[in-house]
Enzyme design. Structure first.
Site, PDB file in Angstrom:
ATOM      1  N   HIS A   1     -57.209   7.225  15.741  1.00  0.00           N
ATOM      2  CA  HIS A   1     -56.724   7.954  16.920  1.00  0.00           C
ATOM      3  C   HIS A   1     -55.218   7.726  17.122  1.00  0.00           C
ATOM      4  O   HIS A   1     -54.601   6.872  16.475  1.00  0.00           O
ATOM      5  CB  HIS A   1     -57.502   7.535  18.174  1.00  0.00           C
ATOM      6  CG  HIS A   1     -57.343   6.094  18.548  1.00  0.00           C
ATOM      7  ND1 HIS A   1     -56.221   5.589  19.168  1.00  0.00           N
ATOM      8  CD2 HIS A   1     -58.184   5.028  18.388  1.00  0.00           C
ATOM      9  CE1 HIS A   1     -56.363   4.300  19.381  1.00  0.00           C
ATOM     10  NE2 HIS A   1     -57.552   3.927  18.910  1.00  0.00           N
TER      11      HIS A   1
ATOM     12  N   CYS B   1     -60.158  -0.202  16.075  1.00  0.00           N
ATOM     13  CA  CYS B   1     -59.813   1.183  15.767  1.00  0.00           C
ATOM     14  C   CYS B   1     -58.539   1.249  14.927  1.00  0.00           C
ATOM     15  O   CYS B   1     -57.741   0.308  14.901  1.00  0.00           O
ATOM     16  CB  CYS B   1     -59.635   1.991  17.046  1.00  0.00           C
ATOM     17  SG  CYS B   1     -61.196   2.375  17.897  1.00  0.00           S
TER      18      CYS B   1
END
Length: 246
Positions: free
Chosen positions: A206, A222
């Site tokens: 992301h 992440c």
């Protein structure tokens, strides 16, 4: 003796009459020029304020000029001694140019179209044909949050919403940082402009609103990219793309 005295008085009278006539005629005579000594133009004479050719304003004229000045500029008169505080500039660390997108050579085993993420060097590679790859800098899991494995992209979202896991909310609360249970997508959202969801895990590739963190071990697992980079990657890959994290 009387005759001598009378003669003396007569002489005095004649002299007086001549002098009076001379003084009367001098009124209409040409006045001789005034000779000014060169010394009067010397610097030390000019400092006296009475040098020839210099007209000094009267005290009344000076006061009137000052009065007009202050009446015409009331704001300057009030704020002349007050300085505006300087704006504070927060300098963010600049990203190392090595983490900017670039084409590089690739001779590994991954097939074209595969995403390979090197969590040790903090690079993401999109494998291309002819021994090439497009490389991006990324932020990866901080100590204790490292992981590896192979997954496929199962979803893609633009300006994704964020719902932090309950475990993360509890962990951050213990540090005095209280996270929301839900945050709508937008520039303040830590997931940034795009998100690629990996398998059934809670991990994503992301964007970020903290681009200066790219190149470090900074996340809770992440894979973090600059917003402009994740937008570029988003347009190049599809759902079902293989992602290898090593």
């Amino acid at each position: 003796m009387k005759t001598a005295f009378c003669s003396l008085l007569g002489a005095v009278a004649i002299l007086a009459a001549g002098a009076t006539t001379s003084l009367a005629n001098d009124r209409y005579a040409d006045v001789p020029p005034v000779m000014v000594s060169p010394d009067l133009s010397a610097p030390w004479v000019l400092q006296l304020g009475h040098a020839p050719g210099i007209v000094r304003p009267t005290r009344q004229a000076t006061q009137q000029s000052l009065r007009r000045l202050f009446q015409a500029q009331p704001d300057r008169q009030k704020t002349a001694a007050v300085q505006q505080p300087a704006k504070r500039m927060v300098m963010r660390p600049q990203i190392n140019p090595v983490y900017l997108p670039q084409e590089v050579a690739y001779d590994g085993p991954a097939k074209p179209g595969t995403i390979v993420i090197d969590t040790h060097q903090n690079f993401l590679f999109l494998i291309e044909k002819n021994g090439k790859a497009r490389r991006y800098g990324v932020g990866t899991g901080k100590p204790g949050f490292e992981w590896s494995g192979t997954h496929k992209i199962t979803d893609k979202k633009v300006w994704p919403d964020w719902r932090p896991p309950a475990e993360m909310i509890k962990r951050e609360a213990a540090k005095g940082r209280y996270l929301p249970t839900y945050l709508a997508g937008g520039i303040e959202n830590p997931l940034g402009a795009r998100a690629l969801y990996l398998g059934t895990t809670e991990y994503r590739i992301h964007g970020t609103n903290q681009p200066w963190t790219i190149g470090g071990a900074v996340s809770s697992g992440c894979i973090r990219m600059r917003n402009e980079d994740v937008v570029d990657l988003y347009e190049r890959v599809n759902v079902g793309t293989t992602v290898e994290v090593i």
